[in-house]
Design an enzyme around this catalytic site. Structure first.
Site, PDB file in Angstrom:
ATOM      1  N   GLU A 155      -8.152  -5.346   5.143  1.00  0.00           N
ATOM      2  CA  GLU A 155      -8.038  -5.037   3.711  1.00  0.00           C
ATOM      3  C   GLU A 155      -6.848  -5.750   3.073  1.00  0.00           C
ATOM      4  OE1 GLU A 155      -8.655  -0.975   5.130  1.00  0.00           O
ATOM      5  OE2 GLU A 155      -9.489  -0.533   3.160  1.00  0.00           O
ATOM      6  N   ASN A 182       0.888  -1.164   0.000  1.00  0.00           N
ATOM      7  CA  ASN A 182       0.000   0.000   0.000  1.00  0.00           C
ATOM      8  C   ASN A 182       0.927   1.215   0.000  1.00  0.00           C
ATOM      9  OD1 ASN A 182      -1.826   2.007   0.488  1.00  0.00           O
ATOM     10  ND2 ASN A 182      -2.737   1.065   2.298  1.00  0.00           N
ATOM     11  N   ARG A 220      -2.532  -2.199  -3.506  1.00  0.00           N
ATOM     12  CA  ARG A 220      -3.739  -1.399  -3.308  1.00  0.00           C
ATOM     13  C   ARG A 220      -3.645  -0.177  -4.225  1.00  0.00           C
ATOM     14  NH1 ARG A 220      -5.418   2.643   1.444  1.00  0.00           N
ATOM     15  NH2 ARG A 220      -7.612   2.806   0.916  1.00  0.00           N
ATOM     16  N   HIS A 277     -12.853   2.633  -0.021  1.00  0.00           N
ATOM     17  CA  HIS A 277     -12.919   1.576   1.009  1.00  0.00           C
ATOM     18  C   HIS A 277     -13.687   0.360   0.476  1.00  0.00           C
ATOM     19  CE1 HIS A 277     -12.730   4.769   4.492  1.00  0.00           C
ATOM     20  NE2 HIS A 277     -11.519   4.345   4.194  1.00  0.00           N
TER      21      HIS A 277
END
Ligand code: ADP
Length: 400
Positions: free
Chosen positions: A385, A8, A92, A181
């Site tokens: 996540e 990320n 991500r 999200h």
């Protein structure tokens, strides 16, 4: 055991995790860490592995140096790319625009498409691309997969996705609601039917992702029908430092009357607003302490936060018509029982009743916090996540 590396990448940081995709949401990942202060005079890499924490400090000029240092630190402690089997890398990516609804195997062409979306996410997508480019260079022989924060909301009905703005201008500049999200709302909402013991195709639900960033989603039969974040992650609920929904006229007013530049207003609404703007702090643990000590600003910030949250819950109950469950997740949603109780207080007439004991019981797994009588069930489901990204990346890698 084969692992998935989840990255990320932010503008000055890279969060990384080595995840076993078969782990549970609340299990500690195989290894995790953070590269911080990229581009600053002094940077830092932290690694958590085998119950221990390791740190190195050195200037980190760019993402490439950052990932290099992370791999070196992992290597020193026996969990680097040469020590463990990494099956794929899951990245991500914040904005997938109207192009990406599903995770994608990353090719040069996909990178160019993500680059094309930079105008929609000028802070996020460039950093995501840096992470992708560096990781592909360093780990060229394994699949890299992009997982988009907007993907889950890709097919939202036009009534929820469109803003009432002149068609041509909106179309030309990509002005519409994308939602964010998505990985978390999808992951958490998919868990709910089994908690209800119902067929997923029959479940209507609201998911509340309340972390530093916060968003709500209305989901009918597994498909999102509305969400609180908009064209950017600034919209919707009051957040740690972001304002959430405001009258857009405020921007013109501050520009004209306060002489603020657009960048200053951007900074105000993203970094100096929300709970922090009113109370001076954005962490709910500190906010709670301040409320306990009768700090008036903290109390006010909390009430503004709860008021806005209840507005969205109410509107999504109407949008869905009938709902089976409301689920809290992320840092605040999973840990702050007061937020959960206040968000759904006095709604017995709507079939919602929280059980104070269940709500307060220490537990970090998925659980029900409503009473047996409550027609609408209320749950806490921990989000993860990184695990969701790892599973998606594995699925694509396995199908190659
Ligand atoms: P991010 O949006 O950064 O991913 P998280 O979902 O990790 O955020 O949530 C972080 C926030 O969760 C913190 O800023 C804090 O407000 C809140 N939080 C974390 N732990 C607790 C706790 N035990 N009680 C209340 N709030 C908490």
């Amino acid at each position: 055991m084969s692992l998935i590396l989840v990255l990320n990448s932010g503008s000055s940081s890279i969060k990384f995790q080595l995840v076993d995709p078969t782990q549970h949401a609340t299990d500690t990942p195989f290894a995790s860490g953070l590269v911080e202060q990229i581009g600053e005079p002094m940077g830092q890499v932290t690694l958590k592995f085998d119950g221990q924490k390791f740190t190195t400090e050195a200037p980190i000029p760019d993402h490439s140096a950052g990932l290099d240092m992370a791999f070196a630190l992992m290597g020193e402690h026996g969990c680097g790319p040469k020590d463990v089997e990494i099956e794929a890398v899951g990245h991500r990516v914040v904005h997938g625009g109207q192009i990406f609804s599903q995770p994608e195997l990353i090719t040069d062409e996909i990178v160019e498409w993500i680059r094309g979306l930079i105008p929609l996410a000028p802070l996020h997508n460039p950093a995501n691309i840096s992470g992708i480019e560096v990781a592909r260079e360093m780990l060229p022989s394994i699949p890299h997969v992009a997982v988009f924060d907007t993907g889950f909301f890709h097919a939202m009905p036009p009534a929820a996705a469109l803003y009432a703005i002149e068609n041509e201008t909106a179309g030309r500049y990509g002005v519409r609601r994308y939602g964010f999200h998505g990985t978390s709302h999808e992951y958490v909402s998919q868990h709910v039917p089994s908690l209800l013991g119902k067929d997923p195709s029959k479940v209507n639900q609201i998911t509340l992702h309340l972390g530093n960033g916060a968003s709500a989603a209305a989901i009918r039969h597994g498909e999102p029908v509305d969400t609180s974040m908009g064209m950017t992650p600034l919209a919707g609920l009051v957040m740690g430092t972001r304002s959430g929904d405001i009258d857009p006229g405020i921007i013109f007013h501050l520009y004209r009357e306060a002489g603020m530049s657009i960048d200053e207003i951007d900074n105000l609404l993203n970094k100096r607003s929300g709970v922090k703007g009113i109370a001076g702090v954005n962490d709910f643990r500190t906010l709670r302490e301040m409320i306990h000590n009768e700090d008036q600003d903290a109390w006010l910030a909390y009430n503004v936060y709860i008021h806005q949250l209840r507005r969205f819950i109410g509107s999504y109950m109407v949008a869905l018509g009938r709902i089976d469950a409301i689920t809290f997740t992320a840092g605040v949603g999973e840990n702050d029982r007061f937020v959960r109780a206040d968000a759904l207080a006095d709604l017995e007439n709507f079939g919602i009743q929280i059980d104070p004991e269940r709500n307060a019981a220490p537990n970090d797994g998925p659980r029900e916090i409503s009473t047996d009588k409550s027609q609408i069930k209320v749950f806490v489901v921990p989000t993860n996540e990184e695990l969701a990204i790892a599973r998606k990346a594995k699925q694509i890698a396995d199908n190659l």
